[in-house]
Design an enzyme around this catalytic site. Structure first.
Site, PDB file in Angstrom:
ATOM      1  CG  ASN A 120      -1.707   1.288   1.288  1.00 25.57           C
ATOM      2  OD1 ASN A 120      -1.813   1.920   0.521  1.00 25.57           O
ATOM      3  ND2 ASN A 120      -2.295   1.088   2.464  1.00 25.57           N
TER       4      ASN A 120
ATOM      5  CE  LYS B 138      -0.357   3.564   4.662  1.00 25.30           C
ATOM      6  NZ  LYS B 138      -0.029   3.373   6.223  1.00 25.30           N
TER       7      LYS B 138
ATOM      8  CG  HIS C  57      -6.244   2.325   4.904  1.00 21.46           C
ATOM      9  ND1 HIS C  57      -5.645   3.228   5.678  1.00 21.46           N
ATOM     10  CD2 HIS C  57      -5.048   1.387   4.583  1.00 21.46           C
ATOM     11  CE1 HIS C  57      -4.562   2.884   6.206  1.00 21.46           C
ATOM     12  NE2 HIS C  57      -4.198   1.753   5.577  1.00 21.46           N
TER      13      HIS C  57
ATOM     14  CD  GLU D  79      -2.806   5.884   6.433  1.00 21.25           C
ATOM     15  OE1 GLU D  79      -3.048   5.604   5.262  1.00 21.25           O
ATOM     16  OE2 GLU D  79      -1.987   5.326   7.017  1.00 21.25           O
TER      17      GLU D  79
ATOM     18  CD  GLU E 109      -3.821  -2.297   7.279  1.00 17.81           C
ATOM     19  OE1 GLU E 109      -2.813  -2.615   6.800  1.00 17.81           O
ATOM     20  OE2 GLU E 109      -4.472  -1.130   7.061  1.00 17.81           O
TER      21      GLU E 109
ATOM     22  N   GLY F 161       1.879   2.512  10.807  1.00 15.11           N
ATOM     23  CA  GLY F 161       2.797   3.645  10.667  1.00 15.11           C
ATOM     24  C   GLY F 161       3.468   3.916  11.957  1.00 15.11           C
TER      25      GLY F 161
ATOM     26  CB  SER G 289       4.410  -1.409  12.384  1.00 13.01           C
ATOM     27  OG  SER G 289       4.023  -0.183  12.539  1.00 13.01           O
TER      28      SER G 289
HETATM   29  P1  PGA Z   1       2.445   0.467   7.691  1.00 15.90           P
HETATM   30  O1  PGA Z   1       1.251   0.807   6.800  1.00 15.90           O
HETATM   31  O2  PGA Z   1       2.878  -0.867   7.035  1.00 15.90           O
HETATM   32  O3  PGA Z   1       3.324   1.726   7.047  1.00 15.90           O
HETATM   33  O4  PGA Z   1       2.283   0.223   9.121  1.00 15.90           O
HETATM   34  C1  PGA Z   1       0.317  -0.298   6.731  1.00 15.90           C
HETATM   35  C2  PGA Z   1      -1.147   0.097   5.938  1.00 15.90           C
HETATM   36  O5  PGA Z   1      -1.643   1.191   6.376  1.00 15.90           O
HETATM   37  O6  PGA Z   1      -1.369  -0.574   5.375  1.00 15.90           O
END
Ligand code: PGA
Length: 256
Positions: free
Chosen positions: A9, A11, A95, A97, A168, A174, A213
């Site tokens: 992903n 982003k 997601h 976010e 998630e 993150g 992460s």
């Molecule tokens: P990350 O993001 O691996 O940077 O923690 C995962 C995600 O948001 O899908």
């Protein structure tokens, strides 16, 4: 047997030139004959270019979001039809976010999941609790609400077993603080049990991922668990060597 997969992903990262560079360098990685499915969920603006570049590779193309309508007066949105036309196969729905920063609701996520199937795209449905919900023991209640709302519109869907669900936890995304693999496996088992209650045996084919992460060092702690079929990865998927290392680690863990 569910095919393992590692989904990148990206982003809001990667310009077009960085995208080209990623594909060029990834092509130099030795991936062997891995059975791990590889999906890159790139920004909309890079999808068309990637659709062409990825034809020479075994990387598959995914989007990070979409509208649920085929076309119309929805300024700034992208439709499932547009994604199909350029070779997109997967789309992330819900997601955290998008839920948190853009106010996406369970109802909208449900419409996106249903629209994905209607247009032949495979939805990657994200569910997971935030820190406060975790600390107050609401993890399962949140997962249940998000999951059942999202699949509500697809009761008659023949292909629903192709759904991908990513657990998630918001607090792990993150932050460099991933969930304990045992907790992630328990959440994945809970997700499958909910789908099993609704769909019976077909739920066995649904792939359930962990995200938050994940990196080349810790990925097999998750994918080594029978409940977890792969990972959805943000930061660690931006570098071709790191993405390749994660795919190789999953493949090695499966005895490829
Ligand atoms: P990350 O993001 O691996 O940077 O923690 C995962 C995600 O948001 O899908």
């Amino acid at each position: 047997m569910r095919q393992p997969l590692v989904i990148a992903n990206w982003k809001m990262n990667m310009t077009l030139s960085e995208t080209e560079e990623f594909v060029r360098r990834f092509a130099q990685e030795d991936m062997g004959s891995s059975s791990v499915e590889m999906v890159i969920c790139a920004p909309f603006i890079a999808l068309s270019l990637l659709g062409t570049l990825l034809q020479q590779t075994s990387l598959l193309l995914g989007a990070q979001n979409m509208h649920w309508e085929k076309e119309g007066a929805f300024t700034g949105e992208i439709s499932p039809l547009m994604l199909r036309e350029i070779g997109v196969c997967f789309v992330i729905a819900g997601h955290s976010e998008r839920r948190i920063q853009f106010g996406e609701t369970d109802g909208q996520v449900a419409r996106k999941v249903a629209a994905a199937f209607a247009f032949g795209l495979i939805p990657i449905l994200c569910v997971g609790e935030n820190d406060e919900e975790r600390l107050t023991g609401k993890t399962e209640a949140v997962i249940q609400r998000q999951l059942l709302a999202a699949v509500s519109a697809m009761e008659q869907e023949q292909e629903r077993h192709k759904l991908i669900v990513a657990y998630e936890p918001v607090w792990a995304i993150g932050t460099g603080t991933p969930a304990h693999s045992g907790d992630a496996a328990a959440a994945a088992a809970f997700i499958r049990s909910l789908l099993h209650e609704k769909w019976g045996e077909r739920a066995v084919d649904v792939r359930i991922l962990y995200g938050g992460s994940v990196n080349p060092e810790n990925i097999t702690a998750y994918t080594g668990r029978p409940e977890i079929d792969g990972a959805l990865v943000g930061n660690s998927s931006l570098k071709p060597a790191s993405y390749a290392a994660m795919v190789r680690a999953v493949a090695a863990g499966r005895g490829d």
